[in-house]
Design an enzyme around this catalytic site. Structure first.
Site, PDB file in Angstrom:
ATOM      1  N   ASP A 261       0.803  -1.225   0.000  1.00  0.00           N
ATOM      2  CA  ASP A 261       0.000   0.000   0.000  1.00  0.00           C
ATOM      3  C   ASP A 261       0.839   1.279   0.000  1.00  0.00           C
ATOM      4  O   ASP A 261       0.278   2.378   0.038  1.00  0.00           O
ATOM      5  CB  ASP A 261      -0.958   0.001   1.201  1.00  0.00           C
ATOM      6  CG  ASP A 261      -0.237  -0.224   2.525  1.00  0.00           C
ATOM      7  OD1 ASP A 261       0.926  -0.687   2.510  1.00  0.00           O
ATOM      8  OD2 ASP A 261      -0.832   0.061   3.580  1.00  0.00           O
ATOM      9  N   GLU A 344      11.761  -3.997  12.248  1.00  0.00           N
ATOM     10  CA  GLU A 344      12.884  -3.386  11.530  1.00  0.00           C
ATOM     11  C   GLU A 344      14.132  -3.432  12.392  1.00  0.00           C
ATOM     12  O   GLU A 344      15.221  -3.795  11.945  1.00  0.00           O
ATOM     13  CB  GLU A 344      12.584  -1.915  11.187  1.00  0.00           C
ATOM     14  CG  GLU A 344      11.384  -1.701  10.288  1.00  0.00           C
ATOM     15  CD  GLU A 344      10.076  -1.561  11.033  1.00  0.00           C
ATOM     16  OE1 GLU A 344      10.026  -1.897  12.246  1.00  0.00           O
ATOM     17  OE2 GLU A 344       9.080  -1.125  10.420  1.00  0.00           O
TER      18      GLU A 344
HETATM   19  N1  UDP Z   1      -0.258  -7.505   5.955  1.00  0.00           N
HETATM   20  C1  UDP Z   1      -0.351  -8.884   5.977  1.00  0.00           C
HETATM   21  N2  UDP Z   1      -1.224  -9.480   6.850  1.00  0.00           N
HETATM   22  C2  UDP Z   1      -2.031  -8.760   7.683  1.00  0.00           C
HETATM   23  C3  UDP Z   1      -1.936  -7.361   7.647  1.00  0.00           C
HETATM   24  C4  UDP Z   1      -1.019  -6.765   6.777  1.00  0.00           C
HETATM   25  O1  UDP Z   1       0.338  -9.560   5.217  1.00  0.00           O
HETATM   26  O2  UDP Z   1      -2.795  -9.358   8.443  1.00  0.00           O
HETATM   27  C5  UDP Z   1       0.693  -6.863   5.017  1.00  0.00           C
HETATM   28  C6  UDP Z   1       0.093  -5.684   4.243  1.00  0.00           C
HETATM   29  O3  UDP Z   1      -0.416  -6.113   2.990  1.00  0.00           O
HETATM   30  C7  UDP Z   1       1.272  -4.743   4.092  1.00  0.00           C
HETATM   31  C8  UDP Z   1       2.128  -5.041   5.319  1.00  0.00           C
HETATM   32  O4  UDP Z   1       1.724  -6.315   5.794  1.00  0.00           O
HETATM   33  O5  UDP Z   1       2.017  -5.006   2.922  1.00  0.00           O
HETATM   34  C9  UDP Z   1       1.928  -4.008   6.415  1.00  0.00           C
HETATM   35  O6  UDP Z   1       0.571  -3.971   6.788  1.00  0.00           O
HETATM   36  P1  UDP Z   1      -0.307  -2.635   6.765  1.00  0.00           P
HETATM   37  O7  UDP Z   1      -0.064  -1.902   5.489  1.00  0.00           O
HETATM   38  O8  UDP Z   1      -1.699  -3.000   7.109  1.00  0.00           O
HETATM   39  O9  UDP Z   1       0.305  -1.882   7.986  1.00  0.00           O
HETATM   40  P2  UDP Z   1       0.840  -0.411   8.076  1.00  0.00           P
HETATM   41  O10 UDP Z   1       2.284  -0.589   7.864  1.00  0.00           O
HETATM   42  O11 UDP Z   1       0.257   0.418   6.992  1.00  0.00           O
HETATM   43  O12 UDP Z   1       0.395  -0.021   9.411  1.00  0.00           O
HETATM   44 MN    MN Z   2       0.672  -0.018   5.033  1.00  0.00          MN
END
Ligand code: UDP
Ligand code: MN
Length: 435
Positions: A261, A344
C-alpha cells in the site's frame, strides 16, 4: 510496517548508547579467544551472543574471588568454565535459541525477546517454516523499460522487492497499482508473499500477466498471532521471502521490503540499487512527524528522526532501508521476529549493522522517495441480486464472479444491499433489464 504506530507497547528495551559498537568488539574478541577454532566472523558473533545473552561474562568469578584457595587458577578454568562453556554451547546452539538471539546479542536484545503483548519468546524462532511457492517466473517479458530495451539494463544488480500482502477487498487494487509502478523498474524480481494458507490462483494469473519476474508464495501468519493486538502484520510473509533468498543462495543483488500500500517514486530504485551494505532514506507519512528517517551530517548518518523510539537502536520504517544480499548472506542468523513494532530494529540487529556503515540515500536523506500511504479498508459488501440474473444474459454474472474471486464483493439471492439498477435516473426492477 510503520513501527511507529505501536504506541502501546509495554516493554521498552533500554536505548543503547554510542559505545555499543565498542563493547561488541570487546566481547567478540573475548569469545574468539575462548574458541580459537572459530575463525569466521559469524561464529564469533554467535559466541558473543551466547556470552551476552546469558550474562556469562558477569558471572565469571575472578581468581581469588569465590574460589577454593587450594584450586590453582588453571584448575579453576578446567573445572568450572570449560564444562560450563560446553553445556552452554550445546544448549544455545539449538536453532530455536539461535533464532531468539537474532539480534546482536547485547542486553537490549535480551529485553526485546521478553514476553510481550501475548507474544512470547518463541516468536523469534529461526527461519524454518515450510515454504509454499504458488507460482514463479524468472522471465522478464517487458520489451522496453523506461524507453530503453530491456537488454540495456542487463548489468544492473537485481532488486528483490518483497511485498507482504493479505486477502481483503483492497488487495487486488493495491497490487495492481504497485505492479504498474514496478513495470517501470528494470532488473527487479517481485517476491509477493500472501498471508493465507493456500495459493490464490487469481493472484497467480494476475502476477504472471504483468510480465515482471516474480515469485508468489503463500505465507500465513501463524494462527496464534491472528488475534494479538497489535498483530505482527506482514512478518510471516517477509520471513518466507528471507527464507526463499536463503534457499536460493542469493548473494548478489539488493533486498527491499515494499508493502503493497505504499507509494514509490521511481528514483527510489536507482538510489537503492547500488547499496553496498545497508542504505537508508526518509519515509514520508510516518506517524506523528509524518516522516521517519536518518539524520545526516557531513554525508554520514549520525542519528534518527522518528516519533516512536521505544528503545529501538534502528527506529526506522520497513520501507526506509535496503540491504545488499552479499552483506546479508554473511549473517546466517538473519531474522525478523514476530514482535510488532520492533521488526525493523531486530532485523537490522540480526545483520550486525553499525551506524557508520549506513549509506544515506536520496540526496543525503533530503528527498522523500517512498510514502507510507494507507488505503482505507472496508469490509467486502454483499450485494443482493438474484442468481437467476447472473447468467450469460448480461455482464453482471461474470462481473460478480470476478469481484468474488478478487475478494471485493459478492452477490447473494437473499441478503445484502439491494442492487439498484437504473436508467435515466430511475431505478427499476431487475427483471425490467435482465429477464
Ligand atoms: N499484511 C499482511 N497481513 C495482515 C496485515 C497486513 O500480510 O494481516 C501486510 C500488508 O499487505 C502490508 C504489510 O503487511 O504489505 C503491512 O501492513 P499494513 O499496510 O496494514 O500496515 P501499516 O504498515 O500500513 O500499518
Ligand atoms: Mn501499510
Amino acid at each position: 510496517m510503520p513501527s511507529a504506530h505501536y504506541q502501546a507497547l509495554a516493554v521498552e528495551p533500554q536505548a543503547s548508547d554510542d559505545n555499543d559498537n565498542d563493547e561488541e568488539e570487546l566481547v567478540v574478541h573475548w569469545a574468539a579467544n575462548l574458541q580459537p577454532s572459530s575463525s569466521s566472523h559469524n561464529h564469533a558473533r554467535y559466541h558473543k551472543q551466547l556470552a551476552t545473552s546469558s550474562g556469562w561474562e558477569d558471572r565469571l568469578p575472578t581468581p581469588g574471588r569465590g574460589m577454593a584457595p587450594r584450586l590453582s587458577r588453571r584448575r579453576y578454568w578446567m573445572l568450572l568454565v570449560v564444562p560450563l562453556f560446553i553445556v552452554c554451547y550445546f544448549v544455545f546452539s539449538s536453532p530455536l535459541l539461535l533464532g531468539q538471539a537474532g539480534g546482536d546479542g547485547d542486553d537490549d536484545d535480551a529485553n526485546n525477546f521478553e514476553p510481550h503483548n501475548g507474544i512470547d519468546g518463541t516468536t523469534a524462532h529461526a527461519l524454518n517454516e515450510p515454504l509454499l511457492i504458488c507460482s514463479d517466473s524468472s522471465d522478464d517479458h517487458r520489451l522496453y523499460i523506461q524507453d530503453k530495451p530491456r537488454i540495456a539494463y542487463a548489468q544492473l544488480p537485481i532488486i528483490y522487492f518483497v511485498t507482504p500482502t493479505y486477502p481483503r477487498r483492497e488487495q487486488i487494487p493495491e497490487l495492481t497499482r504497485l505492479a504498474y509502478t514496478l513495470l517501470h523498474v528494470p532488473r527487479l524480481h517481485w517476491l509477493v508473499a500472501n498471508d493465507q494458507e493456500k495459493c490464490d490462483t487469481f493472484l497467480d494469473t494476475l502476477l504472471s500477466g504483468f510480465g515482471i519476474p516474480f515469485t508468489h508464495m503463500a505465507s500465513p501468519m501463524p494462527s496464534k498471532f491472528r488475534k494479538s493486538k497489535p498483530a505482527p502484520r506482514g512478518v510471516a510473509n517477509r520471513r518466507a521471502a528471507l527464507l526463499w533468498l536463503q534457499q536460493h543462495n542469493l548473494t548478489n543483488g539488493v533486498l527491499y521490503f515494499g508493502d503493497d500500500d505504499n507509494t514509490y517514486d521511481l528514483r527510489l530504485f536507482s538510489e537503492i540499487r547500488q547499496t553496498q551494505r545497508v542504505s537508508m532514506f526518509p519515509v514520508g507519512l510516518i506517524a506523528d512527524y509524518a516522516v521517519s528517517g536518518p539524520v545526516v551530517r557531513d554525508g554520514k548518518v549520525v542519528a534518527f528522526l522518528d516519533s516512536w523510539v521505544a528503545g529501538r537502536r534502528w527506529p526506522v520504517d520497513m520501507a526506509g532501508f535496503a540491504v545488499n544480499l552479499a552483506y546479508m548472506s554473511q549473517y546466517p542468523n538473519v531474522n525478523m521476529p514476530y514482535k510488532p513494532g520492533y521488526e525493523e530494529d531486530l532485523f537490522l540487529r540480526s545483520i550486525g549493522l553499525r551506524i557508520d556503515q549506513i549509506e544515506p540515500r536520496g540526496n543525503n536523506c533530503t528527498d522523500i522517495l517512498v510514502w507510507h500511504t494507507q488505503t482505507k479498508s472496508k469490509k467486502s459488501p454483499v450485494v443482493n441480486v438474484e442468481s437467476k440474473y447472473l447468467d450469460g444474459r448480461s455482464n453482471l454474472g461474470p462481473l460478480f464472479r470476478s469481484l468474488k474471486l478478487m475478494g471485493v464483493a459478492s452477490a447473494s439471492d437473499t441478503a445484502g444491499h439491494a442492487a439498484v439498477i437504473s436508467k435515466n435516473g430511475k431505478g427499476r426492477s431487475h427483471s425490467y433489464f435482465l429477464s
